[in-house]
Enzyme design. Structure first.
Site, PDB file in Angstrom:
ATOM      1  N   TYR A  86      -5.679  14.501 -34.658  1.00  0.00           N
ATOM      2  CA  TYR A  86      -4.272  14.249 -34.379  1.00  0.00           C
ATOM      3  C   TYR A  86      -4.419  13.404 -33.633  1.00  0.00           C
ATOM      4  O   TYR A  86      -3.003  12.509 -33.722  1.00  0.00           O
ATOM      5  CB  TYR A  86      -3.653  15.869 -34.626  1.00  0.00           C
ATOM      6  CG  TYR A  86      -1.837  15.374 -34.363  1.00  0.00           C
ATOM      7  CD1 TYR A  86      -1.110  15.620 -35.533  1.00  0.00           C
ATOM      8  CD2 TYR A  86      -1.028  14.612 -33.402  1.00  0.00           C
ATOM      9  CE1 TYR A  86       0.368  15.145 -35.607  1.00  0.00           C
ATOM     10  CE2 TYR A  86      -0.005  14.207 -33.196  1.00  0.00           C
ATOM     11  CZ  TYR A  86       0.664  14.683 -35.025  1.00  0.00           C
ATOM     12  OH  TYR A  86       2.194  14.313 -34.521  1.00  0.00           O
ATOM     13  N   PHE A 138      10.437 -13.254 -44.553  1.00  0.00           N
ATOM     14  CA  PHE A 138      10.154 -12.474 -45.146  1.00  0.00           C
ATOM     15  C   PHE A 138      11.052 -11.343 -45.037  1.00  0.00           C
ATOM     16  O   PHE A 138      12.016 -10.876 -44.325  1.00  0.00           O
ATOM     17  CB  PHE A 138       8.994 -11.571 -44.745  1.00  0.00           C
ATOM     18  CG  PHE A 138       9.021 -10.461 -46.044  1.00  0.00           C
ATOM     19  CD1 PHE A 138       7.605 -11.457 -47.621  1.00  0.00           C
ATOM     20  CD2 PHE A 138       8.190  -9.279 -46.239  1.00  0.00           C
ATOM     21  CE1 PHE A 138       7.484 -10.523 -48.145  1.00  0.00           C
ATOM     22  CE2 PHE A 138       8.012  -8.793 -47.010  1.00  0.00           C
ATOM     23  CZ  PHE A 138       7.526  -9.126 -48.076  1.00  0.00           C
ATOM     24  N   THR A 139      11.136 -11.109 -46.681  1.00  0.00           N
ATOM     25  CA  THR A 139      12.494 -10.148 -46.415  1.00  0.00           C
ATOM     26  C   THR A 139      12.579  -8.615 -45.838  1.00  0.00           C
ATOM     27  O   THR A 139      14.296  -8.666 -45.625  1.00  0.00           O
ATOM     28  CB  THR A 139      11.627  -8.593 -48.498  1.00  0.00           C
ATOM     29  OG1 THR A 139      11.278  -9.015 -48.652  1.00  0.00           O
ATOM     30  CG2 THR A 139      12.358 -10.291 -49.679  1.00  0.00           C
ATOM     31  N   ASP A 229       3.616 -12.834 -37.384  1.00  0.00           N
ATOM     32  CA  ASP A 229       3.086 -12.306 -38.290  1.00  0.00           C
ATOM     33  C   ASP A 229       1.988 -12.142 -38.985  1.00  0.00           C
ATOM     34  O   ASP A 229       1.346 -13.637 -39.558  1.00  0.00           O
ATOM     35  CB  ASP A 229       4.286 -12.338 -39.161  1.00  0.00           C
ATOM     36  CG  ASP A 229       4.346 -10.975 -40.805  1.00  0.00           C
ATOM     37  OD1 ASP A 229       3.096 -10.823 -41.077  1.00  0.00           O
ATOM     38  OD2 ASP A 229       4.980 -10.772 -40.997  1.00  0.00           O
ATOM     39  N   LYS A 272      -2.115  -6.272 -46.292  1.00  0.00           N
ATOM     40  CA  LYS A 272      -2.822  -7.030 -46.589  1.00  0.00           C
ATOM     41  C   LYS A 272      -3.990  -7.973 -46.184  1.00  0.00           C
ATOM     42  O   LYS A 272      -4.717  -8.412 -46.850  1.00  0.00           O
ATOM     43  CB  LYS A 272      -1.712  -8.420 -46.678  1.00  0.00           C
ATOM     44  CG  LYS A 272      -0.609  -8.389 -47.146  1.00  0.00           C
ATOM     45  CD  LYS A 272       0.986  -8.504 -47.254  1.00  0.00           C
ATOM     46  CE  LYS A 272       0.856  -9.872 -48.008  1.00  0.00           C
ATOM     47  NZ  LYS A 272       1.958  -9.139 -49.476  1.00  0.00           N
ATOM     48  N   ARG A 395      11.141 -14.288 -56.125  1.00  0.00           N
ATOM     49  CA  ARG A 395      10.758 -14.613 -55.403  1.00  0.00           C
ATOM     50  C   ARG A 395      12.142 -15.508 -55.824  1.00  0.00           C
ATOM     51  O   ARG A 395      11.822 -17.016 -55.168  1.00  0.00           O
ATOM     52  CB  ARG A 395       9.682 -15.145 -54.672  1.00  0.00           C
ATOM     53  CG  ARG A 395       8.815 -13.995 -54.266  1.00  0.00           C
ATOM     54  CD  ARG A 395       9.322 -12.933 -53.279  1.00  0.00           C
ATOM     55  NE  ARG A 395       9.937 -11.650 -53.264  1.00  0.00           N
ATOM     56  CZ  ARG A 395       9.918 -11.081 -52.271  1.00  0.00           C
ATOM     57  NH1 ARG A 395       8.695 -10.526 -51.845  1.00  0.00           N
ATOM     58  NH2 ARG A 395      10.473 -10.173 -53.162  1.00  0.00           N
ATOM     59  N   PHE A 461      16.226  -6.000 -55.287  1.00  0.00           N
ATOM     60  CA  PHE A 461      15.025  -7.383 -55.823  1.00  0.00           C
ATOM     61  C   PHE A 461      14.508  -5.784 -56.177  1.00  0.00           C
ATOM     62  O   PHE A 461      13.783  -4.976 -56.919  1.00  0.00           O
ATOM     63  CB  PHE A 461      14.452  -7.985 -55.124  1.00  0.00           C
ATOM     64  CG  PHE A 461      13.965  -7.146 -54.285  1.00  0.00           C
ATOM     65  CD1 PHE A 461      14.784  -7.996 -52.573  1.00  0.00           C
ATOM     66  CD2 PHE A 461      12.300  -7.562 -53.937  1.00  0.00           C
ATOM     67  CE1 PHE A 461      13.940  -7.923 -51.867  1.00  0.00           C
ATOM     68  CE2 PHE A 461      11.675  -6.717 -52.636  1.00  0.00           C
ATOM     69  CZ  PHE A 461      12.615  -6.782 -51.238  1.00  0.00           C
TER      70      PHE A 461
HETATM   71  N1  F0G Z   1       4.901  -9.176 -43.633  1.00  0.00           N
HETATM   72  C1  F0G Z   1       4.962 -10.470 -44.785  1.00  0.00           C
HETATM   73  C2  F0G Z   1       4.562 -11.722 -44.245  1.00  0.00           C
HETATM   74  C3  F0G Z   1       4.375  -9.831 -45.781  1.00  0.00           C
HETATM   75  O1  F0G Z   1       4.199  -9.992 -46.276  1.00  0.00           O
HETATM   76  C4  F0G Z   1       4.912  -8.346 -45.890  1.00  0.00           C
HETATM   77  C5  F0G Z   1       4.482  -7.705 -47.134  1.00  0.00           C
HETATM   78  C6  F0G Z   1       5.511  -7.681 -45.018  1.00  0.00           C
HETATM   79  C7  F0G Z   1       5.267  -8.407 -43.296  1.00  0.00           C
HETATM   80  C8  F0G Z   1       5.704  -6.247 -44.986  1.00  0.00           C
HETATM   81  O2  F0G Z   1       4.620  -5.273 -45.123  1.00  0.00           O
HETATM   82  O3  F0G Z   1       5.003  -4.221 -46.744  1.00  0.00           O
HETATM   83  O4  F0G Z   1       2.796  -3.592 -45.548  1.00  0.00           O
HETATM   84  O5  F0G Z   1       5.240  -3.003 -44.629  1.00  0.00           O
HETATM   85  N2  F0G Z   1       4.047  -8.671 -48.210  1.00  0.00           N
HETATM   86  C9  F0G Z   1       4.094  -7.496 -49.323  1.00  0.00           C
HETATM   87  C10 F0G Z   1       4.644  -8.548 -50.629  1.00  0.00           C
HETATM   88  C11 F0G Z   1       4.724  -6.662 -49.595  1.00  0.00           C
HETATM   89  O6  F0G Z   1       4.126  -8.277 -51.952  1.00  0.00           O
HETATM   90  O7  F0G Z   1       4.490  -9.638 -50.526  1.00  0.00           O
HETATM   91  P1  F0G Z   1       4.634  -4.017 -45.891  1.00  0.00           P
END
Ligand code: F0G
Length: 488
Positions: A86, A138-139, A229, A272, A395, A461
């Site tokens: 832990y 990013f979303t 990022d 990623k 997208r 989405f």
């Molecule tokens: N920043 C970027 C540039 C991303 O592409 C993603 C995730 C995140 C932050 C968030 O990371 O999913 O680990 O919480 N991209 C995925 C995609 C979801 O399908 O493009 P996460």
């Protein structure tokens, strides 16, 4: 200075430019291509939202590269030597060393995935009235900044929105507009400048080192923090290495470190960046670290596991070191480039030059007869799934939000993203993709729009449900059967 040892591609006698896999497949997962009638039924059951499809109905899953990249034998084997604890796990100590070796940052906060890092950074630094400039959002980043009362301002260059371009760095920020924005709003209202490596939502397009250095200069002038990022940093570094003159003889490792040196805070999604799970926030600044530290046990887990299993921390560490290898970080871009070039030759509208993460199809042009209010990118994803079994991701406006009056905020570009997770698909599968997309392009007039029937207020989405406007899906299937007979 670290120079690159090996460089170059394998050339073919035929003169063809084919990307060559620098790995072999040792574990496989079998795939099924269910008949077109079932695919039609499945997309209908999924509310015309590809997120709601089950993998049993999917042939090639190109929804995302997130958590779906192939893991290496090294990664899998290290998962068995994990030090489960832990607190105080030695796996975390190895992870710290990996982050320090690869990114040059020694203070690390582990989190369960990228958006968890965004939650912690936004809660700590964004206040009501804050303005956060960036190359593109990013979303999940946008949602976290807004939830904390901040506003995102995107300062992309005009080149970024050109679908067909030969600009090598469409992910650059407009530095002049950045400075104007700071002067207009006051540096005290700008908690940080965010740069996203290989800007996801505009086609996986990288920024140049030169551009990033200019951002750093502006940030220093006004004493503003720079947040990177780094979720797609390996690919961005690969593009700098391939496309920016000054860095062509440097190693990926050198470029990665330099990018991180220009940043005060680096965060990433391990899903990623390193073909595993998890994520982290990294810095060399003790004050910044201390400001965020207490939120990790609150939201994630103790400071040495951050809400993910220790085994995944081991895999993440190996994955970070693998990011230094140009064959690893270049695999997905080289396959994407192949697909993009071939589709372009056929006259299909795809984002050019090819970027990171996936092949991006311009649904605005592909389905120019569908207005943005009827979600052309969503319709293209649904139609392409029906006729191929390939799952892409919308997208465009469907991934956007509504304004205070309830009207859709129309996306800058309407894209269907076909993700190329690292080392997952073969070239013949890519040929199948090209063939089916070409067929759809010839039959594009059969595709119609979509309308929401269930619309969640946040990140709609993911779970929203839609219906086809008219019976275009049935007509499309009829034409498919007429052309392909009993082919799947
Ligand atoms: N920043 C970027 C540039 C991303 O592409 C993603 C995730 C995140 C932050 C968030 O990371 O999913 O680990 O919480 N991209 C995925 C995609 C979801 O399908 O493009 P996460």
């Amino acid at each position: 200075m670290e120079k690159n040892q090996k460089k170059g591609t394998v050339k073919f006698f035929s003169g063809k430019q084919i990307p060559l896999e620098m790995h072999k497949v040792r574990i496989v997962q079998s795939l099924k291509l269910v008949p077109v009638d079932r695919r039609l039924e499945a997309i209908d059951e999924a509310g015309y939202n590809s997120f709601l499809l089950g993998t049993k109905d999917i042939f090639l899953d190109m929804l995302t590269d997130s958590g779906t990249n192939a893991m290496s034998d090294e990664q899998l084997s290290k998962m068995f030597v994990a030090d489960d604890a832990y607190a105080g796990s030695q796996s975390f100590v190895r992870f710290q060393k990996g982050v320090s070796d690869v990114f040059g940052k020694s203070l690390i906060l582990p989190v369960h995935q990228g958006r968890a890092a965004e939650n912690i950074i936004s809660q700590t630094f964004v206040k009501k009235g804050s303005i956060v400039p960036m190359n593109y959002h990013f979303t999940t980043t946008l949602a976290h900044i807004q939830i904390n009362g901040g506003q995102v301002v995107e300062l992309f260059t005009p080149e970024a929105m050109k679908i067909k371009s030969d600009h090598p760095f469409k992910g650059n920020i407009d530095v002049q507009r950045l400075e104007e924005l700071i002067k207009k709003n006051g540096p005290e209202n700008i908690p940080f400048i965010r740069m996203e490596a290989s800007t996801n939502l505009i086609g996986g397009q990288p920024f140049s080192m030169e551009n990033f250095q200019d951002v750093r200069k502006v940030a220093d002038k006004y004493k503003i923090m720079v947040v990177l990022d780094a979720s797609l940093i390996g690919e961005n570094a690969y593009f700098i290495y391939k496309r920016e003159k000054e860095y062509m003889d440097k190693s990926i490792g050198y470029i990665l470190k330099k990018m991180c040196d220009l940043s005060d805070l680096v965060y990433f999604s391990g899903r990623k960046v390193s073909s595993s799970r998890g994520g982290a926030i990294c810095t060399n600044n003790k004050d910044l670290f201390n400001k965020m530290k207490d939120l990790v046990p609150l939201y994630e887990g103790f400071l040495t596991y951050g809400g993910i299993s220790i085994r995944e921390i081991e895999a993440m560490t190996v994955g970070l070191y693998e990011t230094l290898d140009e064959d690893v970080v270049g695999q997905s871009p080289s396959f994407i480039n192949y697909a993009v070039q071939e589709l372009d030759k056929l006259g299909l509208p795809v984002i050019m030059p090819g970027g990171a993460l996936g092949c991006h199809v311009d649904a605005g042009q592909f389905l120019s007869h569908i207005p943005q209010s009827e979600y052309p990118a969503g319709a293209l994803v649904a139609a392409f799934y029906i006729i191929s079994g390939i799952r892409g991701m919308e997208r465009g406006t469907l991934s956007s939000i509504r304004d205070e009056k309830g009207a859709d905020i129309l996306a800058d570009i309407e894209l269907m993203r076909l993700a190329f997770p690292r080392r997952v698909f073969t070239l013949s599968q890519v040929e199948y993709l090209i063939d089916r997309l070409n067929w759809l392009y010839h039959n594009r007039n059969l595709v119609g729009g979509l309308i929401f029937v269930e619309e969640p207020p946040v990140l709609r989405f993911f779970t929203g449900r839609l219906e086809a406007i008219g019976n275009w899906p049935e007509k499309l299937v009829k034409k498919f059967k007429a052309d392909f007979g009993d082919s799947l």
